[in-house]
Scaffold this active site. Structure first.
Site, PDB file in Angstrom:
ATOM      1  N   THR A 136      -2.065   2.595   6.116  1.00 49.31           N
ATOM      2  CA  THR A 136      -1.616   1.306   5.595  1.00 49.31           C
ATOM      3  C   THR A 136      -1.541   0.325   6.756  1.00 49.31           C
ATOM      4  O   THR A 136      -1.008   0.634   7.803  1.00 49.31           O
ATOM      5  CB  THR A 136      -0.225   1.397   4.930  1.00 49.31           C
ATOM      6  OG1 THR A 136       0.221   0.082   4.576  1.00 49.31           O
ATOM      7  CG2 THR A 136       0.805   2.054   5.834  1.00 49.31           C
ATOM      8  N   GLY A 137      -2.126  -0.870   6.550  1.00 49.94           N
ATOM      9  CA  GLY A 137      -2.091  -1.845   7.641  1.00 49.94           C
ATOM     10  C   GLY A 137      -3.271  -2.780   7.588  1.00 49.94           C
ATOM     11  O   GLY A 137      -3.799  -3.075   6.515  1.00 49.94           O
ATOM     12  N   THR A 138      -3.721  -3.226   8.762  1.00 50.23           N
ATOM     13  CA  THR A 138      -4.795  -4.224   8.851  1.00 50.23           C
ATOM     14  C   THR A 138      -6.119  -3.576   8.477  1.00 50.23           C
ATOM     15  O   THR A 138      -6.827  -3.021   9.334  1.00 50.23           O
ATOM     16  CB  THR A 138      -4.862  -4.762  10.294  1.00 50.23           C
ATOM     17  OG1 THR A 138      -3.546  -5.030  10.749  1.00 50.23           O
ATOM     18  CG2 THR A 138      -5.707  -6.022  10.365  1.00 50.23           C
ATOM     19  N   GLY A 139      -6.428  -3.628   7.203  1.00 50.43           N
ATOM     20  CA  GLY A 139      -7.572  -2.894   6.673  1.00 50.43           C
ATOM     21  C   GLY A 139      -8.865  -3.135   7.417  1.00 50.43           C
ATOM     22  O   GLY A 139      -9.616  -2.183   7.698  1.00 50.43           O
ATOM     23  N   ARG A 147     -11.887  -9.453  -1.517  1.00 50.24           N
ATOM     24  CA  ARG A 147     -11.688  -8.753  -0.238  1.00 50.24           C
ATOM     25  C   ARG A 147     -11.208  -7.329  -0.520  1.00 50.24           C
ATOM     26  O   ARG A 147     -10.280  -7.134  -1.308  1.00 50.24           O
ATOM     27  CB  ARG A 147     -10.650  -9.516   0.594  1.00 50.24           C
ATOM     28  CG  ARG A 147     -10.271  -8.846   1.907  1.00 50.24           C
ATOM     29  CD  ARG A 147      -9.089  -7.961   1.771  1.00 50.24           C
ATOM     30  NE  ARG A 147      -8.654  -7.390   3.057  1.00 50.24           N
ATOM     31  CZ  ARG A 147      -7.739  -6.426   3.136  1.00 50.24           C
ATOM     32  NH1 ARG A 147      -7.170  -5.963   2.035  1.00 50.24           N
ATOM     33  NH2 ARG A 147      -7.377  -5.934   4.295  1.00 50.24           N
ATOM     34  N   VAL A 148     -11.814  -6.356   0.123  1.00 52.80           N
ATOM     35  CA  VAL A 148     -11.390  -4.957  -0.023  1.00 52.80           C
ATOM     36  C   VAL A 148     -11.026  -4.430   1.352  1.00 52.80           C
ATOM     37  O   VAL A 148     -11.777  -4.611   2.313  1.00 52.80           O
ATOM     38  CB  VAL A 148     -12.520  -4.101  -0.639  1.00 52.80           C
ATOM     39  CG1 VAL A 148     -12.110  -2.624  -0.703  1.00 52.80           C
ATOM     40  CG2 VAL A 148     -12.857  -4.609  -2.035  1.00 52.80           C
ATOM     41  N   GLY A 149      -9.896  -3.779   1.472  1.00 51.27           N
ATOM     42  CA  GLY A 149      -9.452  -3.240   2.763  1.00 51.27           C
ATOM     43  C   GLY A 149      -9.868  -1.790   2.932  1.00 51.27           C
ATOM     44  O   GLY A 149     -10.822  -1.314   2.323  1.00 51.27           O
ATOM     45  N   ASP A 150      -9.119  -1.056   3.761  1.00 49.20           N
ATOM     46  CA  ASP A 150      -9.520   0.300   4.130  1.00 49.20           C
ATOM     47  C   ASP A 150      -9.210   1.361   3.076  1.00 49.20           C
ATOM     48  O   ASP A 150      -9.725   2.474   3.141  1.00 49.20           O
ATOM     49  CB  ASP A 150      -8.844   0.669   5.446  1.00 49.20           C
ATOM     50  CG  ASP A 150      -7.329   0.651   5.350  1.00 49.20           C
ATOM     51  OD1 ASP A 150      -6.791  -0.297   4.736  1.00 49.20           O
ATOM     52  OD2 ASP A 150      -6.661   1.565   5.828  1.00 49.20           O
ATOM     53  N   THR A 154       0.848  -1.210   0.000  1.00 49.69           N
ATOM     54  CA  THR A 154       0.000   0.000   0.000  1.00 49.69           C
ATOM     55  C   THR A 154       0.879   1.253   0.000  1.00 49.69           C
ATOM     56  O   THR A 154       1.895   1.293   0.683  1.00 49.69           O
ATOM     57  CB  THR A 154      -0.881   0.014   1.270  1.00 49.69           C
ATOM     58  OG1 THR A 154      -1.644  -1.167   1.312  1.00 49.69           O
ATOM     59  CG2 THR A 154      -1.818   1.204   1.280  1.00 49.69           C
TER      60      THR A 154
END
Lengths: 132, 175
Positions: free
Chosen positions: A52-55, A29-32, A1
């Protein structure tokens, strides 16, 4: 990211984030990143944020707008709000970091893991980069 | 006149200081500096923060060291699904794309959504078709993949098959 936040000569802010997601993620899957108020946010009255990280955790805890709210309503400095939110996310399993910039002052770049590829321009225009 | 400001990131994780070879670290710093320089050029010329953010993110998207566009990671199905978002503090205009593979710079697809779609978020194949209709540059899937990302996928799938514990940090998986 990857991401960037900026403040221009007119004092306007902007934030951008772009990602390939995570290795071997579940298809679909879509993150933040594309969730505004979680991984990407910008509002001249408070701040611009790119995370950036655990979405999943950054989404559930609306990380970016949480920082903006603390600046706007709790009168916190951007630095205090950003560092506190990143620390709180760590206790919820949200590893990672973010960059943020406000209406005044330098950008902040907190993270709660071993390192974050990051950089900013100093007040004298120098290019500062760091990893750990 | 406000003081200009700019910051970039290239992802977070358990970046092992002791095993990060100096030449690898130097290349990463160089990539970050190139992104900063691109954004700073816009800001110093009086350009809007939105353009500076796009310029900086595009440099990182084009750099295979970072997990976005050229250098994106693979899904469990061996494909690539990219997401990108852009937001402007002045009026809170916003645009994003999710689950796409095609536009060389997904951040420009997000900008097209913001400026030309009337929507905020477009996903999947329809988002790709919209970006193509807006004239964005598209690349073959091969452009986005790199041997190291493919190797990381193989390693992770082998780990899952073996049932070995996942020792990576969340940030590694996500960064």
């Amino acid at each position: 990211t990857v991401g960037a936040v900026a403040r221009d000569q007119a004092g306007h802010l902007a934030a951008g984030t772009s990602t390939g997601g995570l290795t071997a993620k579940r298809p679909g899957r879509v993150g933040d990143t594309p969730v505004f108020g979680a991984g990407t946010f910008a509002e001249d009255a408070s701040c611009a944020v790119s995370a950036t990280g655990t979405g999943e955790v950054f989404i559930r805890f609306t990380a970016a707008s949480e920082i903006a709210a603390r600046v706007k309503y709790a009168g916190q400095s951007l630095e205090q709000a950003a560092f506190e939110v990143i620390a709180e996310l760590a206790s919820e399993g949200g590893d990672g970091g973010l960059i943020a910039i406000g209406a005044h002052g330098p950008a902040v770049m907190p993270f709660n893991c071993a390192g974050m590829y990051r950089g900013c321009i100093g007040a004298d225009g120098s290019l500062l980069t760091a990893i750990h | 006149m406000a003081q200009i400001g700019l910051a970039v990131h290239g992802g977070a994780g358990t970046i092992p200081a002791q095993t990060l070879r100096p030449e690898v670290a130097d290349a990463l710093h160089e990539g970050l500096r190139a992104a900063l320089a691109a954004g700073l050029l816009v800001l110093k010329a009086g350009g809007p923060a939105l353009d500076a953010v796009c310029a900086a993110v595009m440099v990182l998207e084009d750099d295979s060291q970072f997990n976005s566009a050229h250098g994106a990671v693979f899904t469990a199905a061996g494909r690539m699904e990219m997401d990108a978002a852009l937001m402007e503090g002045h009026g809170r205009r916003a645009g994003a794309v999710a689950g796409i593979c095609g536009p060389r710079n997904p951040i420009l697809a997000a900008r097209a959504v913001m400026e030309a779609s009337g929507n905020v978020l477009l996903i999947g194949q329809a988002a790709e078709e919209f970006a193509r209709a807006e004239g964005l540059v598209f690349m073959d899937e091969a452009y986005f993949s790199t041997p190291s990302r493919r190797a990381a996928l193989a390693l992770e799938l082998a780990r899952r098959a073996s049932g070995a514990p996942d020792t990576r940090s969340d940030a590694d998986r996500h960064g």
